[in-house]
Enzyme design. Structure first.
Site, short mmCIF file in Angstrom:
data_model
loop_
_atom_site.label_atom_id
_atom_site.label_comp_id
_atom_site.label_asym_id
_atom_site.label_seq_id
_atom_site.Cartn_x
_atom_site.Cartn_y
_atom_site.Cartn_z
N LYS A 214 0.84 -1.19 0.00
CA LYS A 214 0.00 0.00 0.00
C LYS A 214 0.88 1.24 0.00
CE LYS A 214 -4.01 -2.06 0.23
NZ LYS A 214 -5.05 -1.89 -0.81
N GLU A 269 -1.56 0.69 -8.77
CA GLU A 269 -3.01 0.46 -8.70
C GLU A 269 -3.75 1.67 -8.15
OE1 GLU A 269 -3.78 -3.29 -6.84
OE2 GLU A 269 -5.83 -2.76 -6.25
N ASP A 319 -14.73 -6.45 -9.74
CA ASP A 319 -15.03 -7.10 -8.47
C ASP A 319 -16.51 -7.53 -8.48
OD1 ASP A 319 -15.55 -7.82 -5.88
OD2 ASP A 319 -14.55 -6.09 -4.97
N HIS A 346 -10.47 -7.83 -8.00
CA HIS A 346 -10.25 -7.29 -6.67
C HIS A 346 -10.70 -8.33 -5.65
CE1 HIS A 346 -11.81 -4.79 -3.16
NE2 HIS A 346 -10.51 -4.58 -3.15
#
Lengths: 410, 410
Positions: A214, A269, A319, A346
């Site tokens: 992240k 991303e 997703d 996802h």
């Protein structure tokens, strides 16, 4: 016949900063769960995923949609699911609240996924098996291709599926090998550098060859430092992905992504706002050859079509617990296939049903078997949790879509 | 100081097919109403607009946001409303349900609009007067320009407002003249040809020089026939707009819009899905010189930015009861000004507060005083309904944003 329909708001607080990213610092992983109780004794379970607050609103909306399934036969519903999908997603009053996005669309995902789960259980097969055994026509009968006519007509969707049939056998070995996973839990936003380093080592030891960090700090130097830690521990051959969770605006994204090039990321991303198709297209050009991935916040096939047309993302992370369920996931996967863009959904085990859908995408649609996200924090809550061994998803064998929750066990 | 906060779900069924369009056949015009009860004795009223079902969910979401205003001083809140807007719209758990779209964003509109109403009442002036008396810096302090940095920085927004100050006096006469209206209620979708014809005549007699017909029939010949009726009755000089309410896909839209050219429409509105920026851009090129209008279903500034960048629409119909309220309406209007595109808000008297906002857009921002939609069906429910006389909106003089409902009168 579907009798009782129950909707449950189920929330699981996480421990120790798991789940934190640049935007979502303290999520409560939650499901808005639809269960269709069939008079055969089987229960179809589907859900949408949220971060806690407002999960009850998704439940309320799912209740409204769910009523339409009362007294229906699941085989009849699924024989032409396209019709039900159109009817629900275009409910003339509810439609105003989207259309095809936000809470109402999450609710549609929950109800849709319960239908697919019940369908697979009724046939006594895992969802992937049900899907790969359907004919191209049967698949297309479950899809709503409205507003895609400029890129994907019903005829083109059929042709695309038919074209893959002669080579299916070559792709069947994936079932025995298992589908590769990648580890997202090495580097949550609030994890310390030391924990990230440790987790990297652990992921490598477990057999993962791809992992995600992240990023999106107020201080870009933190991002760069941590990315270098991951690359250093992982070595040059492991795929390292960086996820900014929409934190940057376009000028920031251009600057920071160019700096992050130095660790050779496999993708970056969600660099900026998920509605900003043009910004992603501009960014993709500005940071080539670094590639972008996005889609976890893209609510429907129409915006995916726009992203694909703009050539902005190299990986699409649709997703099935965000778009209108399995049906729209397949629609988007067909669009991606047309544009030659791989689908990397996802959430993997957190969404549970994606382990089925990537097998279908690979075998029936000819999508590359790239890898599937692995986030283990909710595994313990499922009756049949995804099993990732040696960095690989074991092919599920139990009938249904693997979405039954222990806490809602009948 | 804001004490009690009440949220109400208020619905008004319509009579005789009013409100019907190609997609929404039987709407129940509804408001999710936020009221901020100030200890001064004043009540700020704001709302989002829906078509009925699910209005309660918008109310629930507004309750969640509304709590943040408890014990706040409205002048302090509005002195830097940008901060509150960012905080609410990026609430880390609620954000997942959008972001910045659907039910949560409608709820934000309701709460935001109540803040502006209370602010104007506190100052004892109608909202338009409050807004035009703010300095450029004070205006910008109420806006969240995040994710617009590639097109509109804070500095650019300030410059844009400052540049209009020297010529403001030239635009003040609009206050005495009133803002022109256009009549949307001549041709609801389910009205008979005869009723459309009659309504056209009535609108002309009332002084309207612009009117709108609902199109988007399964049978395009019906659209073409009715459009010709309107043009025939209205004569060549009246502006006639056609509104398809998203009914067509792109290939259909190209074909039908080209046929509708023959009645010389002033614009064709919402030809296809509101998320499909690329389709609108393709369509605009294919049917030039016919122009497109859209925006009533565009949820936020970021998608408006994409539409403006793509050059697809000649009129932007941003709606302060759909985007995040007055604040985001002004943000989008600034973006439109930068791109030289006029703002013609969705719903006029039905939204009540747009009559204030178009005066601000014209006087302080230099937007053309084109016209404002007129849909009278809910006028009777307001304490201070918009007054349209001789086809022109009379400038409101009562303090606030004119959004108090009779049914919720304290």
């Amino acid at each position: 016949m579907i009798g009782k329909i129950t909707i449950d708001d189920v929330r699981f607080p996480l421990e120790g900063n798991a789940g934190s990213d640049a935007i979502h610092r303290d999520p409560i992983y939650s499901y808005a769960v639809t269960r269709l109780h069939d008079d055969s004794g089987l229960t179809g379970t589907g859900f949408a995923f949220t971060l806690g607050e407002g999960n009850n609103l998704v439940c309320k909306a799912a209740e409204y949609y769910g009523r339409q399934l009362q007294d229906k036969d699941i085989e009849e519903v699924m024989a032409n699911f396209s019709d039900l999908f159109k009817q629900l997603s275009n409910d003339q009053q509810f439609r105003w609240l989207g259309p095809h996005k936000g809470i109402v669309h999450l609710a549609l995902a929950s109800v849709t996924n319960a239908c697919y789960d019940l369908w697979a259980k009724k046939r006594g097969v895992p969802l992937w098996k049900l899907l790969i055994d359907l004919s191209p026509q049967q698949i297309v009968n479950t899809l709503d291709l409205s507003y895609l006519e400029d890129e994907l007509t019903v005829g083109q969707a059929l042709d695309l599926l038919k074209a893959q049939q002669p080579t299916r056998a070559e792709r069947m070995p994936i079932l025995a090998q298992g589908y590769p996973g990648y580890d997202t839990s090495i580097g949550w936003f609030n994890y310390s550098d030391e924990l990230v380093r440790e987790n990297c080592k652990k992921a490598l030891a477990e057999g993962f060859t791809a992992m995600k960090l992240k990023v999106g700090s107020a201080d870009p130097e933190r991002d760069i430092r941590r990315a270098h830690i991951v690359r250093e521990v992982a070595g040059p051959d492991v795929k390292v992905m960086l996820d900014a969770n929409q934190q940057w605006n376009l000028p920031q994204a251009i600057e920071i992504c160019n700096k992050l090039k130095s660790i050779n990321p496999y993708w970056i991303e969600e660099p900026t706002h998920p509605d900003d198709v043009n910004a992603h297209a501009t960014l993709a050009k500005a940071i080539a050859p670094v590639k972008l991935a996005l889609g976890e916040h893209v609510p429907n096939k129409i915006i995916f079509k726009n992203y694909l047309q703009s050539g902005s993302a190299a990986f699409m992370q649709v997703d099935a617990v965000r778009v209108g369920g399995v049906s729209e996931f397949i629609t988007v996967s067909l669009l991606c296939k047309k544009f030659g863009i791989p689908v990397v959904p996802h959430v993997g085990d957190m969404g549970q049903l994606h382990q089925h859908l990537v097998l279908f995408n690979h075998i029936a649609m000819g999508h590359e078997a790239l890898f599937l996200e692995h986030i283990p924090h909710l595994q313990k809550h499922f009756v049949n949790p995804a099993q990732i061994i040696g960095g690989v998803y074991k092919t599920p064998q139990v009938p249904g879509s693997s979405c039954d929750l222990l806490v809602l066990k009948d």
